[in-house]
Every structure is written in structure tokens, then in C-alpha cells.
Enzyme design. Structure first.
Site, PDB file in Angstrom:
ATOM      1  N   ASP A  94      -8.395  -0.652   0.150  1.00 26.18           N
ATOM      2  CA  ASP A  94      -8.559  -1.731   1.332  1.00 26.18           C
ATOM      3  C   ASP A  94      -9.253  -1.176   2.586  1.00 26.18           C
ATOM      4  O   ASP A  94      -8.789  -0.081   2.876  1.00 26.18           O
ATOM      5  CB  ASP A  94      -7.298  -2.368   1.710  1.00 26.18           C
ATOM      6  CG  ASP A  94      -7.483  -3.496   2.738  1.00 26.18           C
ATOM      7  OD1 ASP A  94      -8.154  -4.501   2.605  1.00 26.18           O
ATOM      8  OD2 ASP A  94      -7.002  -3.255   3.785  1.00 26.18           O
ATOM      9  N   GLU A 105     -13.342  -4.031  -2.190  1.00 27.21           N
ATOM     10  CA  GLU A 105     -13.716  -5.451  -1.865  1.00 27.21           C
ATOM     11  C   GLU A 105     -15.337  -5.492  -1.761  1.00 27.21           C
ATOM     12  O   GLU A 105     -15.775  -4.510  -1.162  1.00 27.21           O
ATOM     13  CB  GLU A 105     -13.324  -5.926  -0.606  1.00 27.21           C
ATOM     14  CG  GLU A 105     -11.599  -6.285  -0.645  1.00 27.21           C
ATOM     15  CD  GLU A 105     -10.950  -6.907   0.914  1.00 27.21           C
ATOM     16  OE1 GLU A 105     -10.777  -8.063   0.784  1.00 27.21           O
ATOM     17  OE2 GLU A 105     -11.155  -5.970   1.645  1.00 27.21           O
ATOM     18  N   ASP A 151      -1.858  -3.881   4.622  1.00 31.24           N
ATOM     19  CA  ASP A 151      -3.030  -3.250   3.699  1.00 31.24           C
ATOM     20  C   ASP A 151      -2.845  -2.542   2.433  1.00 31.24           C
ATOM     21  O   ASP A 151      -3.887  -2.807   1.623  1.00 31.24           O
ATOM     22  CB  ASP A 151      -3.524  -1.926   4.665  1.00 31.24           C
ATOM     23  CG  ASP A 151      -4.213  -2.576   6.335  1.00 31.24           C
ATOM     24  OD1 ASP A 151      -4.384  -3.650   6.148  1.00 31.24           O
ATOM     25  OD2 ASP A 151      -4.253  -1.788   7.103  1.00 31.24           O
TER      26      ASP A 151
END
Ligand SMILES: [Zn+2]
Length: 362
Positions: A182, A266, A346
Site C-alpha cells: 500500500d 494498486e 495501511d
């Protein structure tokens, strides 16, 4: 695959003059070739090719003797650069993007030239550059693989050689481990197994310095020597910050690639995030895209896999029970009222990223 190394050069006064001379010859040639392309198109409605342009070089040299003082492949590369500029112009038109036509290069805006195959030879403390001489080089690391091209660049009054090398991929042994990452503001990166990589503070400090220099620059008188010095100092500070960001991204990317077979991120939608002005500074600072870029190229040579997943709701979804748990940016912990899971927000997001990646892979 190709890896590029950048080394500082310490040319003598004479060599420095030759480098400047070469840059200026290349710039003039570039503008000349561009002019000829434009002219040919206007007159005959066709675009000159790279081959057609380089075929004129022999004759050109007979008329313009200074061209003979530049290594011939360096000149050919000038034509190649223009050809590339044209190709990307056509590509942008085809894609319907905003298409900037190739431009003429004003003085001092042509800051590099390339030996595309030969004409250079590296030995220890020097690099032999054809038509320039034995230039002292600082090899802070030994380049790996076969050197393919050598580009000489000038930046902020300093000289560099960029060597691009063809290296064999060297797969690392499998670890049977995978990780979700993350990317954040509080931490630059948090992993699904709980590792945190802090946001680089030294970068912040140096940015503060950058701001001070910017301010002091604005107080200097236009055209003054002190102003010119301040501009140079500012440019170098910018460079320093960029280098630190890269160094840090190199460290983290190496750790990730060494330790995991599959690395999940991501999908970054930087454009969207930059619109949010509050976040914008931190994003530029955090250098997420540089990190993803470094991991991706290192993974490629190490036989690792990088997976990008849809970022939607990765921080709101509970990694234990998959239910949505709304939280604000200020809430640092994920506490699930449905299953009782309590975990750093996170790390929760990183676990979600990993599980999405695993669904994507299988
Ligand atoms: Zn839950």
C-alpha cells in the site's frame, strides 16, 4: 534488457570546449534537418526519412568543414533524434492527444549528444571519446553487461556520461512469498506482512531548503552575477532532491524484489490525485511512481511478477471479512465492527491489494 548508468565527467578546459562545440554543431544540424523536413513537406507534400537525411551527410561535410570535427555516428544520431520526435508527433496525432510539432532548438537548449555504437571506450578512470579525448570519469560503480550507447549530457554546468548497457536477466531463487504494497502518505509504503517504509524525512528537509533558496532567488537583481549563482544553486538542489528520492526508491525496490516472487500494487491514478491539492505535494514528495517503476524493472530482470490491481475501496474493505468499514483519512487503525479485526489501516489495505492480485493471477 537495458540498464542505464550515469557517471560524472571531469573534462579539461580544452575537452570542455570540444564538448560545447559538438553540442552546438549538433544543435545547428538538428535545426537544419528540421527545416529541411518542413520545407520538403511544404513543397512536395512528403516527409523526409531518416535514411534520406543521413544520406546527405557526406556532401554536407564537404561544404561545412566543422562537421568533420564531430564523430560521424554522433551526427547520425542527431537525425535519429529528429526522426523520433516526428514519430512521436505522428503517434500523438493518431491517438488524438495534444500534438506538439517538433521544435527548433534554441541556443543552450541542446544539452546532450550520443555515441550510438562506437567512438567511446571506457577504461578505469577515463573514457575515451572520439574527437574529444580522454576524459576523466568517476565510476562510482562498475557498469554491468555490454555498453551499447554513450550519451554525454550537460546539466547545471556539470558533465555526465550516460551509458546504457545490455544486461542478461538474472532470475533470483524463488522465495514462495508474495506481498501486497500500500502506497501512502504517512508511510511511503506498507506491506501486507506489516513492514513499514517511512516517508523520507530527509527529502522534506531538503525541500524546505529548496523553498528558502527559491525565496532568496526572488530577491536577487535580474541579470546580476549573484542571481545567476542563486539559479545554479537552486538547480543543483533540485537535482539533489531528485537523486535522494531515487536512492530511497532503489533501496525499497531491492528489498521487495529480493524477498518476494509476486509484488502487488494498486493501479496509480496520479492525475486524479494531483487534482486534490492537499495531497498533491505529498505525492510528488513520496515518489510513488518512481518506486513502482523501479520495482517493475528490477522484477523483470529477476524473474519476479508485478501485479497492479483496482484501487477501489482497498482501504475501506475489511481484509478479514470483506465487509466495508468506512473510515476517514485521519483514522489510522482499521477496527471492524463485524468480525472484530483490528489492524493498521495501511496494512489492511496492503492485504486487500494482495488478495485482489492473487485472484487476478489465478
Ligand atoms: Zn471484518
Amino acid at each position: 534488457m537495458v540498464r542505464t548508468y550515469k557517471f560524472r565527467l571531469y573534462p579539461t578546459t580544452e575537452q570542455l570546449e570540444k564538448i560545447q562545440f559538438t553540442l552546438e554543431r549538433c544543435r545547428l544540424l538538428y535545426n537544419r534537418l528540421l527545416d529541411e523536413r518542413i520545407h520538403a513537406y511544404k513543397m512536395e507534400g512528403k516527409t523526409l526519412t531518416y535514411g534520406q537525411q543521413t544520406n546527405t551527410f557526406r556532401e554536407r561535410k564537404q561544404h561545412i568543414s566543422t562537421l568533420k570535427e564531430v564523430y560521424s555516428q554522433v551526427l547520425q544520431d542527431v537525425a535519429r533524434r529528429l526522426d523520433k520526435a516526428y514519430q512521436s508527433f505522428f503517434r500523438r496525432i493518431k491517438n488524438g492527444d495534444k500534438a506538439g510539432f517538433p521544435r527548433f532548438k534554441p541556443q543552450n537548449r541542446y544539452d546532450s549528444f550520443t555515441y550510438p555504437q562506437s567512438g567511446f571506450d571506457l577504461d578505469g578512470k577515463h573514457i575515451e571519446l572520439s574527437k574529444i579525448g580522454q576524459v576523466r570519469i568517476k565510476l562510482h560503480r562498475q557498469p554491468q553487461g555490454t555498453i551499447k550507447t554513450c550519451t554525454i549530457t550537460v546539466k547545471n554546468g556539470r558533465y555526465y556520461a550516460c551509458l546504457s548497457c545490455e544486461v542478461e536477466a538474472e532470475p533470483l531463487p524463488e522465495t514462495n512469498r508474495r506481498v501486497g504494497v500500500d502506497l501512502g502518505i504517512k508511510h511511503l509504503a506498507a506491506t501486507s506482512d506489516g513492514q513499514m517504509f517511512a516517508a523520507p524525512n530527509h527529502l522534506r528537509n531538503n525541500e524546505a531548503k529548496l523553498k528558502r533558496q527559491q525565496k532568496s532567488l526572488s530577491r536577487k537583481q535580474y541579470g546580476s552575477m549573484r542571481r545567476r549563482k542563486a539559479i545554479m544553486a537552486l538547480a543543483r538542489q533540485h537535482e539533489r532532491v531528485a537523486n535522494q528520492r531515487k536512492d530511497y526508491a532503489h533501496q525499497i525496490s531491492k528489498t521487495l524484489v529480493d524477498n518476494y516472487d509476486i509484488i502487488a500494487f494498486e493501479e496509480l491514478n496520479v492525475q486524479m490525485m494531483v487534482k486534490n491539492r492537499h495531497l498533491a505535494k505529498s505525492i510528488a514528495d513520496a515518489g510513488w511512481s518512481i518506486l513502482v517503476q523501479f520495482v517493475t524493472y528490477k522484477a523483470e530482470s529477476a524473474g519476479r511478477q508485478v501485479v497492479r490491481v483496482d484501487p477501489h475501496n482497498t482501504s475501506q474493505c475489511c481484509s478479514a471479512c470483506n465487509k466495508i468499514v468506512k473510515k476517514t483519512l485521519a483514522e489510522r487503525m482499521h477496527r471492524c465492527p463485524h468480525c472484530g479485526a483490528t489492524i493498521d489501516r495501511d496494512v489492511n489495505a496492503a492485504i486487500n491489494i494482495l488478495s485482489r492480485a492473487m485472484r487476478q493471477v489465478s
